[in-house]
Motif scaffolding. Structure first.
Motif, PDB file in Angstrom:
ATOM      1  N   LEU A  74       0.836  -1.207   0.000  1.00  0.00           N
ATOM      2  CA  LEU A  74       0.000   0.000   0.000  1.00  0.00           C
ATOM      3  C   LEU A  74       0.871   1.257   0.000  1.00  0.00           C
ATOM      4  O   LEU A  74       0.535   2.254  -0.659  1.00  0.00           O
ATOM      5  CB  LEU A  74      -0.931   0.002   1.210  1.00  0.00           C
ATOM      6  CG  LEU A  74      -2.096  -1.001   1.173  1.00  0.00           C
ATOM      7  CD1 LEU A  74      -2.899  -0.934   2.463  1.00  0.00           C
ATOM      8  CD2 LEU A  74      -3.017  -0.744  -0.018  1.00  0.00           C
ATOM      9  N   ASN A  75       1.985   1.214   0.727  1.00  0.00           N
ATOM     10  CA  ASN A  75       2.913   2.357   0.731  1.00  0.00           C
ATOM     11  C   ASN A  75       3.506   2.575  -0.651  1.00  0.00           C
ATOM     12  O   ASN A  75       3.687   3.716  -1.088  1.00  0.00           O
ATOM     13  CB  ASN A  75       4.030   2.132   1.758  1.00  0.00           C
ATOM     14  CG  ASN A  75       3.530   2.256   3.190  1.00  0.00           C
ATOM     15  OD1 ASN A  75       2.521   2.922   3.446  1.00  0.00           O
ATOM     16  ND2 ASN A  75       4.217   1.614   4.122  1.00  0.00           N
ATOM     17  N   LYS A 107      -8.929   1.992   1.737  1.00  0.00           N
ATOM     18  CA  LYS A 107     -10.114   2.785   1.377  1.00  0.00           C
ATOM     19  C   LYS A 107      -9.708   4.168   0.891  1.00  0.00           C
ATOM     20  O   LYS A 107     -10.242   4.677  -0.101  1.00  0.00           O
ATOM     21  CB  LYS A 107     -11.055   2.903   2.580  1.00  0.00           C
ATOM     22  CG  LYS A 107     -11.859   1.644   2.870  1.00  0.00           C
ATOM     23  CD  LYS A 107     -12.772   1.866   4.076  1.00  0.00           C
ATOM     24  CE  LYS A 107     -13.609   0.633   4.372  1.00  0.00           C
ATOM     25  NZ  LYS A 107     -14.477   0.824   5.563  1.00  0.00           N
ATOM     26  N   SER A 108      -8.757   4.779   1.611  1.00  0.00           N
ATOM     27  CA  SER A 108      -8.285   6.109   1.222  1.00  0.00           C
ATOM     28  C   SER A 108      -7.628   6.081  -0.150  1.00  0.00           C
ATOM     29  O   SER A 108      -7.900   6.926  -1.009  1.00  0.00           O
ATOM     30  CB  SER A 108      -7.294   6.622   2.274  1.00  0.00           C
ATOM     31  OG  SER A 108      -6.699   7.828   1.858  1.00  0.00           O
ATOM     32  N   LEU A 109      -6.776   5.081  -0.395  1.00  0.00           N
ATOM     33  CA  LEU A 109      -6.105   4.973  -1.683  1.00  0.00           C
ATOM     34  C   LEU A 109      -7.098   4.684  -2.811  1.00  0.00           C
ATOM     35  O   LEU A 109      -6.940   5.181  -3.925  1.00  0.00           O
ATOM     36  CB  LEU A 109      -5.046   3.863  -1.637  1.00  0.00           C
ATOM     37  CG  LEU A 109      -3.776   4.188  -0.845  1.00  0.00           C
ATOM     38  CD1 LEU A 109      -2.909   2.950  -0.703  1.00  0.00           C
ATOM     39  CD2 LEU A 109      -2.991   5.305  -1.523  1.00  0.00           C
ATOM     40  N   PHE A 144      -4.770  -1.151   7.758  1.00  0.00           N
ATOM     41  CA  PHE A 144      -4.914  -1.607   6.373  1.00  0.00           C
ATOM     42  C   PHE A 144      -6.245  -1.136   5.781  1.00  0.00           C
ATOM     43  O   PHE A 144      -6.278  -0.601   4.670  1.00  0.00           O
ATOM     44  CB  PHE A 144      -4.836  -3.123   6.312  1.00  0.00           C
ATOM     45  CG  PHE A 144      -5.061  -3.680   4.933  1.00  0.00           C
ATOM     46  CD1 PHE A 144      -4.015  -3.780   4.030  1.00  0.00           C
ATOM     47  CD2 PHE A 144      -6.329  -4.081   4.519  1.00  0.00           C
ATOM     48  CE1 PHE A 144      -4.224  -4.282   2.749  1.00  0.00           C
ATOM     49  CE2 PHE A 144      -6.544  -4.577   3.243  1.00  0.00           C
ATOM     50  CZ  PHE A 144      -5.486  -4.669   2.356  1.00  0.00           C
ATOM     51  N   ASN A 145      -7.330  -1.325   6.514  1.00  0.00           N
ATOM     52  CA  ASN A 145      -8.654  -0.953   6.005  1.00  0.00           C
ATOM     53  C   ASN A 145      -8.739   0.535   5.722  1.00  0.00           C
ATOM     54  O   ASN A 145      -9.261   0.961   4.683  1.00  0.00           O
ATOM     55  CB  ASN A 145      -9.736  -1.355   7.014  1.00  0.00           C
ATOM     56  CG  ASN A 145      -9.888  -2.857   7.135  1.00  0.00           C
ATOM     57  OD1 ASN A 145      -9.234  -3.613   6.419  1.00  0.00           O
ATOM     58  ND2 ASN A 145     -10.744  -3.298   8.032  1.00  0.00           N
ATOM     59  N   THR A 146      -8.230   1.341   6.645  1.00  0.00           N
ATOM     60  CA  THR A 146      -8.268   2.798   6.469  1.00  0.00           C
ATOM     61  C   THR A 146      -7.444   3.220   5.267  1.00  0.00           C
ATOM     62  O   THR A 146      -7.876   4.038   4.445  1.00  0.00           O
ATOM     63  CB  THR A 146      -7.733   3.502   7.733  1.00  0.00           C
ATOM     64  OG1 THR A 146      -8.538   3.124   8.856  1.00  0.00           O
ATOM     65  CG2 THR A 146      -7.774   5.017   7.577  1.00  0.00           C
ATOM     66  N   LYS A 147      -6.271   2.616   5.145  1.00  0.00           N
ATOM     67  CA  LYS A 147      -5.335   3.014   4.086  1.00  0.00           C
ATOM     68  C   LYS A 147      -5.838   2.601   2.703  1.00  0.00           C
ATOM     69  O   LYS A 147      -5.782   3.384   1.754  1.00  0.00           O
ATOM     70  CB  LYS A 147      -3.972   2.383   4.365  1.00  0.00           C
ATOM     71  CG  LYS A 147      -2.812   3.055   3.656  1.00  0.00           C
ATOM     72  CD  LYS A 147      -1.496   2.501   4.157  1.00  0.00           C
ATOM     73  CE  LYS A 147      -0.321   3.260   3.565  1.00  0.00           C
ATOM     74  NZ  LYS A 147      -0.216   4.646   4.045  1.00  0.00           N
TER      75      LYS A 147
END
Length: 301
Positions: A62-63, A100-102, A95-98
């Protein structure tokens, strides 16, 4: 005479030593040096791989999607969509927050990034992603819509059934109709059987087949005749592989047969018995023979 004999012996010894030296030189030049170079080259290569190896955890990927180059972003998203399952996510809240944001930010990115992120959410099995995937059903890009449809099926997201039915009824995109049919079958809500029964007469063979398979998974026999046809290799001769990409190749035929054999263990129907018995003994594919034999012995013997 003795001196001559001694001279000859000494000369022979010198020749033997010379030959031995030449052999050693040849060995050293043509084997030992290249071998050592190969060993050091391999050590250097593996050291380079070790030093440049990137972490492959879900958060690291994700990063990479967040800060990498354009090519690196979609490649990381692709890798994430293929390797992901819920057990690999150590910090689920982060993970879920990241993701969704991406996913939201990817509206303005390469559509491949957004599509692979949608697939990654589906592979987690986490229904928390259901609503955001439903919102992606209206995406401008067809690949993103297909990924969202597929992921809703993977999530078994019952709240998406109405949306999937609307796609089956109103979409002009055959791929979307097919994927929505498959997802509706995976969710398995009997309330929506009628739309699948209607599609047993669809003009597109794939949609007929997957409607029958979806119904079979719900233990509905409305598509049993289609399942019976799918168990026969002879049937697929109607759909030969063509240069324009239409039809079915050998790999696709085998997958269809394996799927039909699998659902014949859910929808038990005596009409399948002969086809399963024939496949178990005569099919060219070991995978088909083995699955057909196992299914026959367990459910039809």
């Amino acid at each position: 005479m003795t001196n001559n004999h001694t001279d000859i012996e000494e000369k022979n010894k010198l020749d033997e030593m010379s030959n031995s030296s030449r052999v050693y030189a040849l060995f050293y030049s043509f084997f030992l040096i290249p071998f050592m170079l190969a060993v050091f080259g391999a050590l250097f290569y593996f050291m380079f791989l070790f030093l440049t190896h990137e972490k492959k955890t879900p958060i690291d990927l994700l990063n990479n999607i967040q800060s990498g180059s354009s090519t690196k972003r979609w490649q990381a998203a692709f890798e994430l969509s293929n390797m992901l399952d819920e057990e690999k996510i150590l910090n689920k809240e982060l993970f879920n927050t990241k993701i969704k944001s991406l996913f939201e930010k990817s509206k303005h990115d390469d559509p491949k990034v957004r599509a692979y992120l949608a697939l990654a959410m589906g592979r987690t099995g986490n229904k928390d992603f259901g609503d955001i995937l439903i919102s992606a059903l209206d995406d401008a890009n067809s690949d993103v819509r297909l990924a969202a449809i597929k992921s809703l099926g993977m999530l078994n997201y019952n709240d998406s059934c109405e949306n999937l039915v609307n796609i089956i009824i109103s979409s002009i995109n055959i791929s979307e109709i097919l994927e929505a049919t498959i997802s509706l079958g995976l969710i398995g809500n009997p309330k929506y059987k009628n739309i699948l029964v209607d599609n047993l007469n669809h003009e597109e063979p794939n949609i007929r087949w997957d409607s029958a398979i979806a119904l079979a998974k719900m233990n509905d026999s409305a598509g049993s005749k289609i399942i019976e046809s799918l168990l026969s290799r002879e049937y697929y001769k109607k759909f030969p592989s063509k240069s324009d990409g239409s039809g079915l190749d050998q790999y696709e035929v085998e997958n269809c047969i394996l799927t039909a054999v699998s659902v014949s263990s859910i929808l038990i129907n005596s009409d399948f018995k002969d086809e399963l018995l024939y496949l178990s003994s005569n099919d060219d594919s070991p995978a088909v023979r083995n699955l057909a034999l196992k299914t026959f012995n367990q459910y039809y013997k």
